[in-house]
Design a protein around this motif. Structure first.
Motif, PDB file in Angstrom:
ATOM      1  N   PHE A  74       0.835  -1.200   0.000  1.00  0.00           N
ATOM      2  CA  PHE A  74       0.000   0.000   0.000  1.00  0.00           C
ATOM      3  C   PHE A  74       0.869   1.249   0.000  1.00  0.00           C
ATOM      4  N   MET A  75       0.756   2.039  -1.096  1.00  0.00           N
ATOM      5  CA  MET A  75       1.368   3.362  -1.170  1.00  0.00           C
ATOM      6  C   MET A  75       0.265   4.381  -0.892  1.00  0.00           C
ATOM      7  N   VAL A  76       0.470   5.269   0.069  1.00  0.00           N
ATOM      8  CA  VAL A  76      -0.597   6.186   0.467  1.00  0.00           C
ATOM      9  C   VAL A  76      -0.084   7.623   0.477  1.00  0.00           C
ATOM     10  N   ALA A  77      -0.972   8.552   0.213  1.00  0.00           N
ATOM     11  CA  ALA A  77      -0.619   9.971   0.197  1.00  0.00           C
ATOM     12  C   ALA A  77      -0.331  10.451   1.613  1.00  0.00           C
ATOM     13  N   ALA A  78       0.755  11.207   1.770  1.00  0.00           N
ATOM     14  CA  ALA A  78       1.089  11.766   3.079  1.00  0.00           C
ATOM     15  C   ALA A  78       0.092  12.843   3.492  1.00  0.00           C
ATOM     16  N   GLY A  79      -0.532  13.502   2.495  1.00  0.00           N
ATOM     17  CA  GLY A  79      -1.492  14.565   2.767  1.00  0.00           C
ATOM     18  C   GLY A  79      -0.945  15.935   2.416  1.00  0.00           C
ATOM     19  N   ASN A  80      -1.843  16.880   2.233  1.00  0.00           N
ATOM     20  CA  ASN A  80      -1.484  18.213   1.727  1.00  0.00           C
ATOM     21  C   ASN A  80      -1.793  19.328   2.734  1.00  0.00           C
ATOM     22  N   ASN A  81      -1.476  19.087   3.988  1.00  0.00           N
ATOM     23  CA  ASN A  81      -1.862  20.016   5.041  1.00  0.00           C
ATOM     24  C   ASN A  81      -0.701  20.787   5.665  1.00  0.00           C
ATOM     25  N   LYS A  82       0.516  20.549   5.169  1.00  0.00           N
ATOM     26  CA  LYS A  82       1.715  21.202   5.720  1.00  0.00           C
ATOM     27  C   LYS A  82       1.879  20.889   7.204  1.00  0.00           C
ATOM     28  N   GLN A  83       1.500  19.654   7.569  1.00  0.00           N
ATOM     29  CA  GLN A  83       1.549  19.236   8.962  1.00  0.00           C
ATOM     30  C   GLN A  83       2.170  17.841   9.048  1.00  0.00           C
ATOM     31  N   SER A  84       2.212  17.322  10.257  1.00  0.00           N
ATOM     32  CA  SER A  84       2.696  15.964  10.462  1.00  0.00           C
ATOM     33  C   SER A  84       1.748  14.959   9.821  1.00  0.00           C
ATOM     34  N   ALA A  85       2.309  14.069   9.023  1.00  0.00           N
ATOM     35  CA  ALA A  85       1.501  13.002   8.425  1.00  0.00           C
ATOM     36  C   ALA A  85       0.937  12.076   9.488  1.00  0.00           C
ATOM     37  N   CYS A  86       1.503  12.104  10.681  1.00  0.00           N
ATOM     38  CA  CYS A  86       1.011  11.255  11.770  1.00  0.00           C
ATOM     39  C   CYS A  86      -0.395  11.643  12.210  1.00  0.00           C
ATOM     40  N   ASN A  87      -0.848  12.827  11.828  1.00  0.00           N
ATOM     41  CA  ASN A  87      -2.186  13.295  12.204  1.00  0.00           C
ATOM     42  C   ASN A  87      -3.256  12.895  11.197  1.00  0.00           C
ATOM     43  N   TYR A  88      -2.869  12.156  10.146  1.00  0.00           N
ATOM     44  CA  TYR A  88      -3.789  11.867   9.053  1.00  0.00           C
ATOM     45  C   TYR A  88      -3.780  10.384   8.698  1.00  0.00           C
ATOM     46  N   SER A  89      -4.873   9.955   8.096  1.00  0.00           N
ATOM     47  CA  SER A  89      -4.993   8.575   7.623  1.00  0.00           C
ATOM     48  C   SER A  89      -5.340   8.588   6.130  1.00  0.00           C
ATOM     49  N   PRO A  90      -4.800   7.636   5.402  1.00  0.00           N
ATOM     50  CA  PRO A  90      -4.084   6.443   5.857  1.00  0.00           C
ATOM     51  C   PRO A  90      -2.586   6.631   6.079  1.00  0.00           C
ATOM     52  N   ALA A  91      -2.075   7.867   5.994  1.00  0.00           N
ATOM     53  CA  ALA A  91      -0.635   8.090   6.098  1.00  0.00           C
ATOM     54  C   ALA A  91      -0.048   7.573   7.403  1.00  0.00           C
ATOM     55  N   SER A  92      -0.839   7.601   8.472  1.00  0.00           N
ATOM     56  CA  SER A  92      -0.324   7.180   9.770  1.00  0.00           C
ATOM     57  C   SER A  92      -0.449   5.682  10.009  1.00  0.00           C
ATOM     58  N   SER A  93      -0.944   4.941   9.027  1.00  0.00           N
ATOM     59  CA  SER A  93      -0.986   3.478   9.175  1.00  0.00           C
ATOM     60  C   SER A  93       0.439   2.943   9.168  1.00  0.00           C
ATOM     61  N   SER A  94       0.747   2.067  10.097  1.00  0.00           N
ATOM     62  CA  SER A  94       2.140   1.703  10.345  1.00  0.00           C
ATOM     63  C   SER A  94       2.774   0.843   9.260  1.00  0.00           C
ATOM     64  N   LEU A  95       1.988   0.108   8.491  1.00  0.00           N
ATOM     65  CA  LEU A  95       2.552  -0.833   7.522  1.00  0.00           C
ATOM     66  C   LEU A  95       2.563  -0.306   6.089  1.00  0.00           C
ATOM     67  N   SER A  96       1.927   0.829   5.847  1.00  0.00           N
ATOM     68  CA  SER A  96       1.903   1.397   4.498  1.00  0.00           C
ATOM     69  C   SER A  96       3.185   2.186   4.233  1.00  0.00           C
ATOM     70  N   VAL A  97       3.305   2.673   3.008  1.00  0.00           N
ATOM     71  CA  VAL A  97       4.372   3.615   2.644  1.00  0.00           C
ATOM     72  C   VAL A  97       3.710   4.956   2.373  1.00  0.00           C
ATOM     73  N   ALA A  98       3.973   5.945   3.211  1.00  0.00           N
ATOM     74  CA  ALA A  98       3.386   7.273   3.057  1.00  0.00           C
ATOM     75  C   ALA A  98       4.311   8.140   2.210  1.00  0.00           C
ATOM     76  N   VAL A  99       3.749   8.735   1.157  1.00  0.00           N
ATOM     77  CA  VAL A  99       4.546   9.418   0.139  1.00  0.00           C
ATOM     78  C   VAL A  99       4.346  10.930   0.217  1.00  0.00           C
ATOM     79  N   MET A 100       5.463  11.643   0.371  1.00  0.00           N
ATOM     80  CA  MET A 100       5.483  13.102   0.357  1.00  0.00           C
ATOM     81  C   MET A 100       5.748  13.589  -1.061  1.00  0.00           C
ATOM     82  N   ALA A 101       5.708  14.913  -1.272  1.00  0.00           N
ATOM     83  CA  ALA A 101       5.834  15.457  -2.628  1.00  0.00           C
ATOM     84  C   ALA A 101       6.977  16.445  -2.746  1.00  0.00           C
TER      85      ALA A 101
END
Length: 201
Positions: A74-101
């Protein structure tokens, strides 16, 4: 598409979880994730890309982690909020790969989430690809960066004679990434300066 995308020979299956305005409910997103996990056949190579983001949800994260445990990368978007990806899902799921831009000048995208829950950076500014009704469109977001990582993973999987585990794929993806290339990464949180990379096949 024969023009756009990194893994042109991959079979792409769309799973719709949002409405025409890009809105939806968590239960629909979870149902889509569960459907992907259910469709996966053990011993087969598969990668999913999730170009969406919402506030942190344990239910969404659990669904993603279950799908990864079943064998789906699972490749997931880190999110576009200029914040910690840990505050968002699915970016904060532990087994996925969260992708920044990042952009074409190797600067970190001003909109991208970051931090210890994000794993890798990929191009996500002014990305041209296919669009509705056979058209093309140019857009920016971690939603554009995430398919780059998914394409790299798809090509890697196709080059392997056996089926690597999602954990080993995640390790491979970050280990072969180009380190310390991206500038302007916020320094308020520890963030992996790893730009996605793949030799041509």
């Amino acid at each position: 598409s024969n023009t756009y995308g990194l893994a042109k020979k991959a079979t792409a299956i769309a799973v719709r979880v949002l409405d025409e305005n890009g809105s939806g409910y968590m239960e629909d997103i979870i149902s889509g994730i569960d459907w992907v996990a259910d469709q996966h056949t053990s011993g087969k190579k598969s990668v999913a890309t999730m170009s969406l983001s919402g506030l942190k949800s344990d239910a969404v994260n659990s669904a993603v982690n279950a799908a990864v445990t079943a064998g789906v990368n699972f490749m997931v978007a880190a999110g576009n909020n200029k914040q910690s990806a840990c505050n968002y899902s699915p970016a904060s799921s532990s087994l996925s790969v969260a992708v920044m831009a990042s952009d074409s000048t190797d600067k970190f995208a001003t909109f991208s989430n970051y931090g210890p829950c994000a794993h890798i950076i990929a191009p996500g500014v002014a990305i041209t690809s296919t669009w509705l009704d056979g058209g093309i469109n140019t857009m920016s977001g971690t939603s554009m960066a995430t398919p780059h990582a998914a394409g790299v993973v798809a090509k890697y999987l196709s080059s392997q004679s056996t089926v690597p585990t999602p954990a080993s794929v995640k390790t491979w993806l970050t280990s072969v990434a180009t380190s310390d290339k991206i500038t302007n990464i916020p320094n308020t949180l520890p963030t992996a300066n790893k730009l996605v990379f793949r030799d041509c096949l």
